[in-house]
Design an enzyme around this catalytic site. Structure first.
Site, PDB file in Angstrom:
ATOM      1  N   HIS A   7      -3.388   7.109   1.876  1.00  0.00           N
ATOM      2  CA  HIS A   7      -3.787   5.783   1.420  1.00  0.00           C
ATOM      3  C   HIS A   7      -5.178   5.482   1.953  1.00  0.00           C
ATOM      4  O   HIS A   7      -5.464   5.674   3.138  1.00  0.00           O
ATOM      5  CB  HIS A   7      -2.777   4.750   1.918  1.00  0.00           C
ATOM      6  CG  HIS A   7      -3.248   3.345   1.790  1.00  0.00           C
ATOM      7  ND1 HIS A   7      -3.699   2.803   0.610  1.00  0.00           N
ATOM      8  CD2 HIS A   7      -3.347   2.352   2.732  1.00  0.00           C
ATOM      9  CE1 HIS A   7      -4.043   1.543   0.808  1.00  0.00           C
ATOM     10  NE2 HIS A   7      -3.846   1.257   2.075  1.00  0.00           N
ATOM     11  N   CYS A  59       0.809  -1.224   0.000  1.00  0.00           N
ATOM     12  CA  CYS A  59       0.000   0.000   0.000  1.00  0.00           C
ATOM     13  C   CYS A  59       0.842   1.273   0.000  1.00  0.00           C
ATOM     14  O   CYS A  59       0.305   2.362  -0.250  1.00  0.00           O
ATOM     15  CB  CYS A  59      -0.935   0.000   1.195  1.00  0.00           C
ATOM     16  SG  CYS A  59      -2.067  -1.424   1.226  1.00  0.00           S
ATOM     17  N   ASN A 109     -10.092  -0.608  -0.314  1.00  0.00           N
ATOM     18  CA  ASN A 109      -8.634  -0.509  -0.306  1.00  0.00           C
ATOM     19  C   ASN A 109      -8.083  -1.189  -1.555  1.00  0.00           C
ATOM     20  O   ASN A 109      -8.080  -2.413  -1.657  1.00  0.00           O
ATOM     21  CB  ASN A 109      -8.085  -1.177   0.958  1.00  0.00           C
ATOM     22  CG  ASN A 109      -6.579  -1.085   1.077  1.00  0.00           C
ATOM     23  OD1 ASN A 109      -5.880  -0.736   0.127  1.00  0.00           O
ATOM     24  ND2 ASN A 109      -6.055  -1.416   2.251  1.00  0.00           N
TER      25      ASN A 109
END
Length: 342
Positions: A256, A113, A286
């Site tokens: 993020h 990520c 996500n």
């Protein structure tokens, strides 16, 4: 050109299939209210038959070239941030071949990520070093292939997607990468992992060989949450201090997209109004390395982010890894941006 790095284009590529929370509740013991209250996620895009990471990343790359007004053969570098390649030997070269960027070096960068931000910083160093004039930085992940769809603690979190940013060398007044910080802590790697399977097959008498393959995503949600709300504000403060910037000078906070509670907690730490925190988590979940460029592209297209806007961005996740960058959006055509703050 000078030693600056201009951000001159952003595009995204998404699958048409959206899976909402109510649909997941027909498979696992969960519901829309439970997922929304703990994560802020309402839906996520999932790759279907014939949709691959290569096809998604290629679509984003091609559109980024068109938006920036570049010919593919003028491209020097393609960096693909991904943890879910179609080919373990590298998916970026496949993208390079598909768009006809014959002069460009292409390779994958794996930092989960944090991947897009780490790749953008890496591209910036090649540009500052004078060896690269134009680069595409792509964030793309297809984590749906590595999810245990019967594990409600992880299957509700992740989605698929890709986005790309075009960056080029520029004179310092147009510089769009004003500072950055990167960190890793492998001692906590097991908090979020996608591990190699411990499978072996007979090879010779008395010997065996490990069989390739991976497990599904494993995550200690509580530890990852505590890590994020502790380390993200710290690295952002480190970034602001090193660039002589205050939170009040920021136009946008771009984090993020992992959990809305994390986004809100970081904003509150810096007294940044929530309307200045960019979030599309509810619609996409996500998407790992794709979350930051996906959100940037959306905010550019709808007019929230404009040329000259100052953005503090932070990526964080598996590794464990985390980092931050202070960005100045340039916009298509290389719109002139103000000098760095401070």
């Amino acid at each position: 050109m000078g030693a600056g790095i201009a951000l001159v284009g952003s595009v995204s590529a998404l699958q048409p299939v959206s899976v909402c929370n109510e649909q997941l509740s027909s498979r696992v013991d969960t519901n829309d209210a439970w997922i929304r209250s703990r994560t802020g996620i309402a839906a996520r895009r999932i790759a279907g038959p014939g949709e691959t990471l290569t096809s998604l990343a290629t679509a984003a790359a091609q559109a980024a070239l068109e938006q920036a007004g570049w010919d593919a053969e003028d491209l020097d570098l393609i960096l693909l941030a991904t943890s879910s390649p179609d080919d373990l030997f590298g998916t970026a070269p496949r993208v390079q071949g598909a768009i006809g960027a014959r002069q460009a070096a292409a390779f994958d960068l794996t930092a989960a990520c944090s991947g897009f931000l780490f790749a953008l910083i890496t591209a910036g160093q090649y540009i500052r070093g004078g060896t690269v004039g134009r680069a595409l930085v792509i964030g793309a992940d297809q984590l749906s292939r590595w999810i245990d769809w019967d594990d409600r603690s992880t299957c509700v979190l992740f989605g698929d997607g890709a986005a790309a940013v075009a960056v080029e060398a520029c004179e310092e007044p147009r510089n769009g990468l004003l500072g950055f910080k990167m960190h890793s802590d492998g001692r906590r790697a097991d908090c979020l992992s996608l591990r190699q399977r411990d499978d072996h097959v007979p090879l010779l008498e008395g010997h065996s060989s490990q069989k390739g393959g991976f497990e599904t995503i494993h995550m200690n949600g509580q530890e990852v949450y505590k890590f994020a709300v502790r380390e993200v504000p710290a690295v952002l403060q480190e970034l602001l201090n090193s660039t002589g910037t205050t939170a009040e000078q920021l136009d946008w906070l771009l984090l993020h997209q992992a959990n809305q509670r994390i986004l809100d907690a970081v904003a509150d730490r810096f007294a940044i109004p929530h309307e200045r925190v960019l979030s599309n988590l509810a619609r996409y979940g996500n998407t790992s390395a794709a979350t930051i460029p996906l959100m940037l592209d959306e905010a550019v297209r709808d007019g929230r982010v404009r040329p000259g806007d100052l953005i503090a961005s932070s990526g964080f996740g598996a590794g464990l890894s985390w980092g931050a960058a202070l960005l100045r959006w340039g916009g298509p055509g290389g719109a002139r941006a103000p000098a760095a703050p401070g």
